[in-house]
Design a protein around this motif. Structure first.
Motif, PDB file in Angstrom:
ATOM      1  N   TRP A   1       0.924  -1.125   0.409  1.00 18.46           N
ATOM      2  CA  TRP A   1      -0.123   0.008   0.240  1.00 18.46           C
ATOM      3  C   TRP A   1       0.600   1.462   0.030  1.00 18.46           C
ATOM      4  O   TRP A   1       0.280   2.012  -0.642  1.00 18.46           O
ATOM      5  CB  TRP A   1      -0.592  -0.179   0.853  1.00 18.46           C
TER       6      TRP A   1
ATOM      7  N   PRO B   1       3.227   1.849  -3.962  1.00 23.71           N
ATOM      8  CA  PRO B   1       2.784   1.149  -4.650  1.00 23.71           C
ATOM      9  C   PRO B   1       3.246   0.959  -6.222  1.00 23.71           C
ATOM     10  O   PRO B   1       3.780   1.859  -6.562  1.00 23.71           O
ATOM     11  CB  PRO B   1       1.187   2.042  -5.198  1.00 23.71           C
TER      12      PRO B   1
ATOM     13  N   GLY C   1      -1.731  -5.286  -7.181  1.00 24.62           N
ATOM     14  CA  GLY C   1      -1.242  -3.552  -8.355  1.00 24.62           C
ATOM     15  C   GLY C   1      -0.375  -4.481 -10.230  1.00 24.62           C
ATOM     16  O   GLY C   1       0.336  -3.921 -10.453  1.00 24.62           O
TER      17      GLY C   1
ATOM     18  N   GLU D   1      -4.926  -1.469  -6.227  1.00 29.12           N
ATOM     19  CA  GLU D   1      -3.663  -1.597  -5.734  1.00 29.12           C
ATOM     20  C   GLU D   1      -3.636  -3.551  -4.125  1.00 29.12           C
ATOM     21  O   GLU D   1      -3.572  -3.413  -3.743  1.00 29.12           O
ATOM     22  CB  GLU D   1      -2.904  -0.353  -4.128  1.00 29.12           C
TER      23      GLU D   1
END
Length: 530
Positions: A60, A63, A95, A252
């Protein structure tokens, strides 16, 4: 339904509390990169699997968005795709956007065999044959693929249900198109192109659906992005459909699997034909401003075809540039479709080519400006399926613009040449054998004194830095020592590609000889004398 630790469910959507607490620095960084996933919600419902795996906080905070294309042969070994690509690194599951091809051989069955021309469903439809029977055979084959994926967690009932519905609707469309063709109200070419587009789209929809189902069964939140537009009538261009589809999509905290086929009013196959999945891959990478763009294939980009020189004699290229990729595409060895590569090159996005079955190997990185620091030959490539067209005319010598008329005939017949060599009264063009027609040759012979069409092979010595004394001599010596005569030769001032026209039966030996002399035992640059 199980809840996700550390995450909140709101209104049917999955969100992360981290979204609300990002630092201004992180938001500014992402904004500068124009990433569209910084939106407060997904914009669609995401069913949660029982063993949902939460993205790590590290993912997180930092990214990294990658767009990755997975080729058909790799997709047919989906257990390896899971182990070596999708689930290999627990910190890099999310991602990632996967643009998937149809399973190996499926598009051949739906259209026609890419190499042999053996008719598939489309070819039978176009010729007025029994396309319904061919479609039924293909459907049964896709169901067998589903059965083979059951041990990986694919729910066969759901997968077969998706497939059956799509095939029933496709059959209805084809039947309607057959009636329209019979009526004569619409242009035949337009109707056939529509049929070809719809058939091609099925293969990628099938593989993408299965991939998402398997990932969800393994507890990974995955989203199917079906760009085939099979169930909608939105008059969107390819770019518009991709842009619209990614609006509001959070990358993400999930995996996005995208069909390699994209529906657009311009028709993706009209211009790119079987290279359409790479075009989708390229456009998505540019749309998202991807940090990484990766193509996963069943082989490395190597110094020569391992089938000809042996695996142990094929040297992985490692680094090269887009110019070399264009040279390879021009002779039929596509690292990536040139029209797909160009937008990525202009956007400054590098492409990494990786071997699905060697995940620890870094593969080959293609960038815009790379030039080898040391002179070396990177790839020996070519084709034994070309024809040398030679035009000899005594009036050519000294005539200004003589070849303009030649090119007008080439343009009229939509023929592009790969090599051109000239002298005072002769011009030699090498073209793909499949493009040579009697009409084309007849028109040339009607205008020029002597026109010859010689079945040939062409072998090329390619690299980012091959402009050094001695390399041409080493190449011609290697061919001569193996009894291979050079019928024509070409090299531009840029010196990234030396092209040799040889007899067709000598092609394989020529590749082996050049790979041995130039790649396995590279020549040392000759220092100029003072």
């Amino acid at each position: 339904m199980s809840k996700l630790p550390g995450r909140a469910r709101r209104g049917g959507f999955v969100t992360t509390p981290h979204d609300a607490s990002r630092s201004l620095t992180q938001l500014a960084r992402a904004s500068r990169r124009r990433k569209p996933w910084l939106t407060p919600h997904f914009g669609y419902a995401l069913p949660l699997a029982p063993r949902l795996a939460a993205p790590s906080p590290a993912a997180w905070n930092n990214p990294v968005i990658s767009v990755e294309k997975i080729g058909g042969t790799s997709m047919s070994s989906f257990a390896d795709v899971l182990a070596n690509i999708m689930l290999r690194n627990p910190e890099r599951i999310y991602g990632r956007v996967y643009v998937v091809s149809a399973y190996a051989g499926v598009t051949n069955s739906l259209l026609e065999h890419k190499k042999t021309g053996e008719p598939g469903v489309y070819a039978r439809f176009a010729d007025g044959g029994d396309y319904a029977a061919a479609l039924a055979v293909t459907t049964a084959r896709l169901q067998e693929i589903n059965a083979g994926l059951a041990p990986l967690g694919l729910d066969r009932a759901r997968a077969d249900g998706f497939l059956d519905k799509r095939m029933r609707e496709l059959r209805a469309y084809l039947d309607s198109m057959r009636h329209v063709l019979a009526s004569g109200y619409l242009r035949r070419g337009d109707v056939l192109l529509a049929a070809r587009e719809m058939l091609a789209a099925v293969g990628e929809a099938h593989s993408a659906f299965n991939s998402v189902e398997i990932l969800r069964q393994r507890g990974v939140p995955a989203h199917l992005m079906d760009l085939s537009g099979f169930d909608d009538d939105d008059p969107l261009t390819i770019d518009q459909r991709i842009h619209k589809s990614f609006q509001g999509v959070e990358l993400e905290c999930q995996v996005v699997v995208v069909t390699g086929y994209t529906k657009g009013i311009e028709g993706i196959m009209r211009e790119f034909d079987r290279g359409y999945s790479e075009v989708t891959f390229s456009k998505i990478a540019v749309e998202l401003g991807a940090d990484e763009a990766v193509i996963h294939k069943e082989f490395h980009l190597s110094s020569a075809d391992p089938k000809l020189v042996g695996t142990s004699n094929a040297v992985v290229v490692g680094r090269t540039n887009y110019d070399v990729a264009d040279q390879l595409a021009d002779v039929g060895m596509e690292a990536i479709h040139p029209k797909a590569a160009k937008p990525m090159e202009l956007a400054g996005i590098a492409i990494r080519l990786k071997n699905t079955f060697e995940p620890d190997h870094p593969g080959t990185l293609i960038t815009k400006d790379y030039v080898g620091s040391q002179a070396r030959i990177e790839v020996i490539a070519g084709s034994a399926q070309v024809t040398a067209i030679e035009i000899h005319d005594p009036l050519m010598v000294g005539a200004v613009g003589f070849d303009h008329g030649v090119m007008e005939i080439f343009r009229k017949h939509e023929i592009s040449y790969i090599l051109k060599a000239t002298n005072a009264n002769s011009i030699t063009h090498v073209v793909w054998e499949r493009s040579v027609t009697e009409g084309f040759l007849g028109e040339l012979r009607a205008h020029y004194s002597v026109v010859s069409a010689v079945p040939s092979a062409m072998v090329c010595v390619i690299g980012t830095n091959i402009a050094f004394p001695g390399v041409l001599a080493r190449a011609t010596s290697a061919l001569a020592e193996n009894g291979i005569n050079i019928n024509a030769v070409s090299q531009s001032l840029r010196q990234t590609n030396m092209q040799f026209v040889i007899e067709r039966q000598d092609y394989a030996r020529a590749v082996v000889a050049l790979n041995t002399a130039l790649c396995l035992h590279p020549p040392q640059p000759i220092e100029p004398k003072a």
